[in-house]
Enzyme design. Structure first.
Site, PDB file in Angstrom:
ATOM      1  N   GLU A 182       7.482   0.818   5.143  1.00 30.55           N
ATOM      2  CA  GLU A 182       6.841  -0.203   5.975  1.00 30.55           C
ATOM      3  C   GLU A 182       6.997  -1.550   5.297  1.00 30.55           C
ATOM      4  OE1 GLU A 182       2.702   0.796   6.671  1.00 30.55           O
ATOM      5  OE2 GLU A 182       2.186  -1.270   7.178  1.00 30.55           O
TER       6      GLU A 182
ATOM      7  N   HIS B 231       0.825  -1.210   0.000  1.00 32.98           N
ATOM      8  CA  HIS B 231       0.000   0.000   0.000  1.00 32.98           C
ATOM      9  C   HIS B 231       0.859   1.261   0.000  1.00 32.98           C
ATOM     10  CE1 HIS B 231       0.420  -0.717   4.459  1.00 32.98           C
ATOM     11  NE2 HIS B 231       0.524   0.598   4.518  1.00 32.98           N
TER      12      HIS B 231
ATOM     13  N   HIS C  38       3.866   7.263   3.691  1.00 33.41           N
ATOM     14  CA  HIS C  38       4.785   6.117   3.646  1.00 33.41           C
ATOM     15  C   HIS C  38       4.431   5.197   2.497  1.00 33.41           C
ATOM     16  CE1 HIS C  38       1.470   4.488   6.218  1.00 33.41           C
ATOM     17  NE2 HIS C  38       1.756   3.327   5.639  1.00 33.41           N
TER      18      HIS C  38
ATOM     19  N   GLU D  14      -8.329   4.610   9.645  1.00 30.66           N
ATOM     20  CA  GLU D  14      -7.846   4.379   8.288  1.00 30.66           C
ATOM     21  C   GLU D  14      -8.877   3.703   7.412  1.00 30.66           C
ATOM     22  OE1 GLU D  14      -4.845   0.886   9.089  1.00 30.66           O
ATOM     23  OE2 GLU D  14      -6.285   0.451   7.525  1.00 30.66           O
TER      24      GLU D  14
ATOM     25  N   GLN E  12      -3.893   3.489   1.429  1.00 29.09           N
ATOM     26  CA  GLN E  12      -4.260   3.510   2.851  1.00 29.09           C
ATOM     27  C   GLN E  12      -4.419   4.980   3.251  1.00 29.09           C
ATOM     28  OE1 GLN E  12      -1.188   2.444   5.861  1.00 29.09           O
ATOM     29  NE2 GLN E  12      -2.725   0.991   6.604  1.00 29.09           N
TER      30      GLN E  12
HETATM   31  C1  V0V Z   1       9.111  11.945   9.917  1.00 28.95           C
HETATM   32  N1  V0V Z   1      10.075  12.196   9.018  1.00 28.95           N
HETATM   33  C2  V0V Z   1       9.700  11.687   7.840  1.00 28.95           C
HETATM   34  C3  V0V Z   1       8.432  11.111   8.060  1.00 28.95           C
HETATM   35  N2  V0V Z   1       8.091  11.267   9.358  1.00 28.95           N
HETATM   36  N3  V0V Z   1      10.309  11.674   6.644  1.00 28.95           N
HETATM   37  C4  V0V Z   1       9.643  11.073   5.630  1.00 28.95           C
HETATM   38  N4  V0V Z   1       8.411  10.512   5.769  1.00 28.95           N
HETATM   39  C5  V0V Z   1       7.784  10.520   6.953  1.00 28.95           C
HETATM   40  N5  V0V Z   1       6.583   9.962   7.065  1.00 28.95           N
HETATM   41  C6  V0V Z   1      11.318  12.932   9.253  1.00 28.95           C
HETATM   42  C7  V0V Z   1      11.036  14.305   9.809  1.00 28.95           C
HETATM   43  O1  V0V Z   1      10.812  15.243   8.788  1.00 28.95           O
HETATM   44  C8  V0V Z   1      12.291  14.604  10.585  1.00 28.95           C
HETATM   45  O2  V0V Z   1      13.291  15.050   9.724  1.00 28.95           O
HETATM   46  C9  V0V Z   1      12.697  13.238  11.121  1.00 28.95           C
HETATM   47  O3  V0V Z   1      12.071  12.271  10.257  1.00 28.95           O
HETATM   48  C10 V0V Z   1      12.209  13.015  12.541  1.00 28.95           C
HETATM   49  O4  V0V Z   1      10.831  13.257  12.546  1.00 28.95           O
HETATM   50  P1  V0V Z   1       9.983  13.850  13.741  1.00 28.95           P
HETATM   51  O5  V0V Z   1       8.947  14.737  13.156  1.00 28.95           O
HETATM   52  O6  V0V Z   1      10.886  14.401  14.799  1.00 28.95           O
HETATM   53  O7  V0V Z   1       9.208  12.601  14.271  1.00 28.95           O
HETATM   54  P2  V0V Z   1       9.686  11.367  15.158  1.00 28.95           P
HETATM   55  O8  V0V Z   1      11.172  11.169  15.071  1.00 28.95           O
HETATM   56  O9  V0V Z   1       9.066  11.485  16.500  1.00 28.95           O
HETATM   57  O10 V0V Z   1       8.938  10.201  14.361  1.00 28.95           O
HETATM   58  C11 V0V Z   1       9.290   9.834  13.053  1.00 28.95           C
HETATM   59  C12 V0V Z   1       9.077   8.304  12.932  1.00 28.95           C
HETATM   60  C13 V0V Z   1       7.599   8.050  13.327  1.00 28.95           C
HETATM   61  C14 V0V Z   1       9.353   7.909  11.510  1.00 28.95           C
HETATM   62  C15 V0V Z   1      10.036   7.585  13.892  1.00 28.95           C
HETATM   63  O11 V0V Z   1       6.725   8.752  12.442  1.00 28.95           O
HETATM   64  C16 V0V Z   1       7.227   6.590  13.349  1.00 28.95           C
HETATM   65  O12 V0V Z   1       7.480   5.875  14.339  1.00 28.95           O
HETATM   66  N6  V0V Z   1       6.580   6.089  12.250  1.00 28.95           N
HETATM   67  C17 V0V Z   1       6.172   4.693  12.198  1.00 28.95           C
HETATM   68  C18 V0V Z   1       4.735   4.510  12.604  1.00 28.95           C
HETATM   69  C19 V0V Z   1       3.747   5.212  11.714  1.00 28.95           C
HETATM   70  O13 V0V Z   1       4.122   6.039  10.881  1.00 28.95           O
HETATM   71  N7  V0V Z   1       2.452   4.896  11.898  1.00 28.95           N
HETATM   72  C20 V0V Z   1       1.369   5.521  11.143  1.00 28.95           C
HETATM   73  C21 V0V Z   1       0.943   4.662  10.035  1.00 28.95           C
HETATM   74  P3  V0V Z   1      14.137  16.394  10.012  1.00 28.95           P
HETATM   75  O14 V0V Z   1      13.139  17.491  10.115  1.00 28.95           O
HETATM   76  O15 V0V Z   1      14.861  16.090  11.288  1.00 28.95           O
HETATM   77  O16 V0V Z   1      15.050  16.517   8.810  1.00 28.95           O
HETATM   78  S1  V0V Z   1       0.112   3.217  10.672  1.00 28.95           S
HETATM   79  C22 V0V Z   1       0.045   2.075   9.366  1.00 28.95           C
HETATM   80  O17 V0V Z   1       0.700   2.353   8.288  1.00 28.95           O
HETATM   81  C23 V0V Z   1      -0.697   0.903   9.556  1.00 28.95           C
HETATM   82  C24 V0V Z   1      -1.494   0.661  10.778  1.00 28.95           C
HETATM   83  C25 V0V Z   1      -0.710  -0.146   8.495  1.00 28.95           C
HETATM   84  O18 V0V Z   1      -0.112   0.022   7.449  1.00 28.95           O
HETATM   85  O19 V0V Z   1      -1.359  -1.198   8.710  1.00 28.95           O
HETATM   86 CO    CO Z   2       0.755   1.570   6.392  1.00 37.43          CO
END
Ligand code: V0V
Ligand code: CO
Length: 150
Positions: A134, A7, A84, A43, A60
């Site tokens: 992911e 996705h 993502h 979602e 998604q």
């Molecule tokens: C953050 N950054 C990204 C980003 N999110 N870059 C590209 N794409 C993204 N989506 C960058 C951000 O601009 C910062 O860069 C740096 O990473 C740190 O970001 P932050 O804003 O300080 O945020 P953090 O570090 O607290 O969290 C970022 C992470 C977090 C990636 C660790 O979003 C995470 O744990 N994601 C995984 C879970 C998730 O996304 N769940 C939602 C979808 P600079 O400014 O320092 O350069 S749930 C899902 O997909 C499901 C249920 C499914 O598929 O079934």
């Molecule tokens: Co997802």
């Protein structure tokens, strides 16, 4: 082995309005919807097509359930858009370990629960040229809640 695009995750402020855009513009219907409290998202999965390994590809659409969630934080900073990409694999555990072994940060020690009973993990976007990535193993068909209730 990563065999398909499972996705593309798209962050939005208003899930119902965004679902309506995809329905009215392209004719995509909601295949499944759920709230994932652990991830802080409401979602909707829009099924685009089946794939030759028995899986499928989806859009998604993600609305945050709280401001301090991953999607909530991202939306506040960037506004709506692609959040993502997710690759499908039969073995998320093995593929996550293989990627970790190449020096990419895998965000979870063990895969967590994703959409439709899948098992998911994420790779840090800073280790993936700016793309939050992911890895997903779909639930076996019998465990797929969407087969009973979409
Ligand atoms: C953050 N950054 C990204 C980003 N999110 N870059 C590209 N794409 C993204 N989506 C960058 C951000 O601009 C910062 O860069 C740096 O990473 C740190 O970001 P932050 O804003 O300080 O945020 P953090 O570090 O607290 O969290 C970022 C992470 C977090 C990636 C660790 O979003 C995470 O744990 N994601 C995984 C879970 C998730 O996304 N769940 C939602 C979808 P600079 O400014 O320092 O350069 S749930 C899902 O997909 C499901 C249920 C499914 O598929 O079934
Ligand atoms: Co997802």
């Amino acid at each position: 082995m990563l065999t398909r695009i499972d996705h593309i995750g798209i962050a939005c402020f208003d899930l119902d309005r965004t679902v309506e855009f995809y329905r009215a513009t392209y004719g995509f219907e909601v295949y499944h919807s759920e709230v994932n409290e652990e991830q802080g998202v409401r979602e909707a999965m829009l099924r685009i097509n089946g794939t030759d390994d028995g899986g499928a590809s989806y859009l998604q659409l993600l609305e945050p359930t709280r401001e301090d969630s991953a999607v909530g934080k991202w939306l506040a900073k960037n506004g709506e858009g692609v959040h993502h990409i997710a690759f499908g694999t039969a073995d998320v555990d093995g593929d996550a370990e293989a990627v970790r072994g190449k020096g990419v940060r895998v965000l979870y020690d063990e895969p967590r629960t994703g959409s439709m009973g899948s098992r998911i993990t994420f790779l840090h976007p800073k280790d993936c040229h700016g793309v939050l990535t992911e890895l997903v193993t779909s639930a076996p068909p019998s465990a797929d809640p969407s087969s009973a209730e979409h």
